[in-house]
Design a protein around this motif. Structure first.
Motif, PDB file in Angstrom:
ATOM      1  N   VAL A   1       0.836  -1.200   0.000  1.00 39.37           N
ATOM      2  CA  VAL A   1       0.000   0.000   0.000  1.00 39.37           C
ATOM      3  C   VAL A   1       0.872   1.252   0.000  1.00 39.37           C
ATOM      4  N   TYR A   2       1.963   1.234   0.744  1.00 39.70           N
ATOM      5  CA  TYR A   2       2.854   2.399   0.811  1.00 39.70           C
ATOM      6  C   TYR A   2       3.410   2.756  -0.568  1.00 39.70           C
ATOM      7  N   LEU A   3       3.651   1.753  -1.394  1.00 42.21           N
ATOM      8  CA  LEU A   3       4.197   2.000  -2.733  1.00 42.21           C
ATOM      9  C   LEU A   3       3.225   2.779  -3.626  1.00 42.21           C
ATOM     10  N   ALA A   4       1.953   2.815  -3.255  1.00 43.84           N
ATOM     11  CA  ALA A   4       0.951   3.541  -4.038  1.00 43.84           C
ATOM     12  C   ALA A   4       0.897   5.026  -3.691  1.00 43.84           C
ATOM     13  N   ARG A   5       1.784   5.484  -2.848  1.00 39.15           N
ATOM     14  CA  ARG A   5       1.729   6.866  -2.357  1.00 39.15           C
ATOM     15  C   ARG A   5       1.781   7.891  -3.491  1.00 39.15           C
ATOM     16  N   GLU A   6       2.703   7.712  -4.412  1.00 39.97           N
ATOM     17  CA  GLU A   6       2.829   8.664  -5.518  1.00 39.97           C
ATOM     18  C   GLU A   6       1.595   8.623  -6.413  1.00 39.97           C
ATOM     19  N   PHE A   7       1.076   7.433  -6.682  1.00 42.40           N
ATOM     20  CA  PHE A   7      -0.125   7.300  -7.502  1.00 42.40           C
ATOM     21  C   PHE A   7      -1.320   8.003  -6.858  1.00 42.40           C
ATOM     22  N   VAL A   8      -1.471   7.845  -5.553  1.00 41.89           N
ATOM     23  CA  VAL A   8      -2.630   8.406  -4.843  1.00 41.89           C
ATOM     24  C   VAL A   8      -2.535   9.919  -4.724  1.00 41.89           C
ATOM     25  N   GLY A   9      -1.333  10.431  -4.378  1.00 44.46           N
ATOM     26  CA  GLY A   9      -1.188  11.858  -4.146  1.00 44.46           C
ATOM     27  C   GLY A   9      -1.898  12.291  -2.877  1.00 44.46           C
ATOM     28  N   GLU A  10      -2.424  13.496  -2.880  1.00 37.30           N
ATOM     29  CA  GLU A  10      -3.076  14.057  -1.690  1.00 37.30           C
ATOM     30  C   GLU A  10      -4.589  13.870  -1.759  1.00 37.30           C
TER      31      GLU A  10
ATOM     32  N   GLU B   1       4.894   4.990   6.643  1.00 38.37           N
ATOM     33  CA  GLU B   1       6.280   5.452   6.597  1.00 38.37           C
ATOM     34  C   GLU B   1       6.961   5.261   7.951  1.00 38.37           C
ATOM     35  N   ARG B   2       6.242   5.578   8.993  1.00 41.72           N
ATOM     36  CA  ARG B   2       6.774   5.391  10.345  1.00 41.72           C
ATOM     37  C   ARG B   2       6.973   3.902  10.642  1.00 41.72           C
ATOM     38  N   THR B   3       5.997   3.075  10.244  1.00 42.98           N
ATOM     39  CA  THR B   3       6.100   1.630  10.465  1.00 42.98           C
ATOM     40  C   THR B   3       7.346   1.064   9.797  1.00 42.98           C
ATOM     41  N   ILE B   4       7.593   1.477   8.553  1.00 41.26           N
ATOM     42  CA  ILE B   4       8.734   0.968   7.795  1.00 41.26           C
ATOM     43  C   ILE B   4      10.043   1.516   8.357  1.00 41.26           C
ATOM     44  N   ALA B   5      10.062   2.810   8.677  1.00 35.81           N
ATOM     45  CA  ALA B   5      11.284   3.426   9.191  1.00 35.81           C
ATOM     46  C   ALA B   5      11.710   2.810  10.520  1.00 35.81           C
ATOM     47  N   GLU B   6      10.721   2.441  11.346  1.00 37.58           N
ATOM     48  CA  GLU B   6      11.026   1.865  12.656  1.00 37.58           C
ATOM     49  C   GLU B   6      11.162   0.345  12.609  1.00 37.58           C
TER      50      GLU B   6
ATOM     51  N   THR C   1      -0.731  -2.552  11.379  1.00 38.09           N
ATOM     52  CA  THR C   1       0.103  -1.752  12.289  1.00 38.09           C
ATOM     53  C   THR C   1      -0.175  -0.272  12.080  1.00 38.09           C
ATOM     54  N   ALA C   2      -0.243   0.139  10.817  1.00 44.93           N
ATOM     55  CA  ALA C   2      -0.558   1.536  10.505  1.00 44.93           C
ATOM     56  C   ALA C   2      -2.015   1.859  10.824  1.00 44.93           C
ATOM     57  N   GLN C   3      -2.902   0.910  10.590  1.00 43.02           N
ATOM     58  CA  GLN C   3      -4.313   1.139  10.907  1.00 43.02           C
ATOM     59  C   GLN C   3      -4.511   1.356  12.404  1.00 43.02           C
TER      60      GLN C   3
END
Length: 341
Positions: A147-156, A266-271, A283-285
């Motif tokens: 899901v995180y990889l879709a960030r650019e596709f989704v935008g704001e 992003e926080r889940t992956i970074a940590e 975890t993010a939910q």
């Protein structure tokens, strides 16, 4: 992503500022994009998935046309008004999925089938393909990572997210996605569709509990969530007095997220928060639940998991009985002694 309050521009009074905020909120509730996660390896359907992505396993749909399960989800989204669909794929499956939703090949055009049906279906697939963007997950790092990889596709923008190995079957005139979007129009925030599930199956799904919203039918404000809990965990932390004994709310396979989900991922992956080597979406939910604006709605329909053999059989039976071949299938079953044989 939460909106920051900005000073009113010069010449704009408080009424004008309020109207601007209202327009912004309406835009945030107008969902144009969907994300389908379809990068999993399908190990529970081996050996059928040895050369075929599990989301491409064929099913005879209600209209009598044989389609891969992925197409059913894309059609579900488009029929609910979604304009663009991002499909998260793995490197091995990307080319096949793109080709499937592509133009008719010269070889296919020469087939001796029903030409009208051939061209109608090919044109339909190409139109669906024009709405599709593929997003490659190079490593199997879990649903949260996908899901995180879709960030650019989704935008704001807010977006709707589907599990690619689920077949959705509505019990009303509105499809499952339309039902979810109707509720989202009233709640905003993050919204997950849920289904009633007996306690012996909660270990298979994310499970949640919450407080009913008096103003929105069959909708909860989510207060607790556990990924695939044991029966003991569910009884201790997720019991709801509004449900029958031994029944819980589990995820249905449709979620509406705002861009805030990407902050949490992003926080889940970074940590480095992993479970069995994978970044879990739940975890993010759970972080979103702690922030307060997380809702769940029970809809009239079924979500059938084709990632397991029994679920795949159930999906085909449900589609068959609900569709063009329903009467013929019932007669065939009766001739064989009904369901008891």
């Amino acid at each position: 992503m939460g909106w920051l309050c900005q000073p009113c521009p010069s010449g704009m009074d408080r009424t004008g500022a309020a109207q601007t905020v209202a327009r912004r909120e309406r835009r945030m509730r107008n969902i144009r994009k969907a994300v389908i996660t379809a990068a999993g390896r399908g190990t529970r359907q081996f050996p059928a998935t040895r050369t075929l992505q599990k989301e491409m396993l064929p099913l005879v749909d209600r209209d009598g046309i044989t389609k891969p399960a992925l197409q059913l989800l894309v059609e579900e989204a488009v029929n609910a008004g979604i304009e663009q669909v991002g499909i998260v794929v793995n490197p091995e499956s990307e080319a096949g999925i793109r080709a499937y939703f592509g133009a008719l090949t010269d070889e296919e055009a020469g087939w001796g089938n029903d030409k009208q049906l051939l061209y109608e279906q090919a044109e339909h697939l190409q139109h669906l393909g024009e709405r599709i963007v593929t997003i490659v997950q190079s490593e199997p790092l879990g649903l949260g990572h996908a899901v995180y990889l879709a960030r650019e596709f989704v935008g704001e923008e807010p977006f709707i997210m589907y599990l690619g190995d689920h077949v959705l079957l509505s019990h009303t005139e509105k499809n499952c996605t339309q039902q979810v979007l109707d509720v989202y129009a009233q709640t905003g925030g993050t919204l997950s569709a849920v289904r009633r599930t007996p306690e012996e199956r909660v270990h298979l799904y994310g499970t949640l509990a919450g407080t009913p919203l008096p103003s929105v039918t069959n909708t909860l404000h989510v207060t607790a969530m556990i990924e695939k809990p044991s029966v003991e965990q569910a009884r201790a932390s997720l019991r709801m007095s509004t449900l029958p004994e031994g029944v819980y709310y589990c995820f249905f396979g449709i979620n509406v997220f705002t861009p805030e989900i990407f902050e949490c991922l992003e926080r889940t992956i970074a940590e480095g928060h992993r479970m069995k080597g994978e970044y879990q979406l739940t975890t993010a939910q759970q972080m979103l639940v702690e922030r307060g604006s997380y809702y769940a709605c029970e809809i009239a329909g079924e979500a059938l998991d084709i990632g397991i053999p029994q679920g795949y059989l159930e999906a085909q039976m449900a589609l068959g009985l609900a569709g063009t071949y329903g009467d013929a299938l019932r007669r065939w079953m009766n001739e064989r002694g009904g369901c008891d044989r």
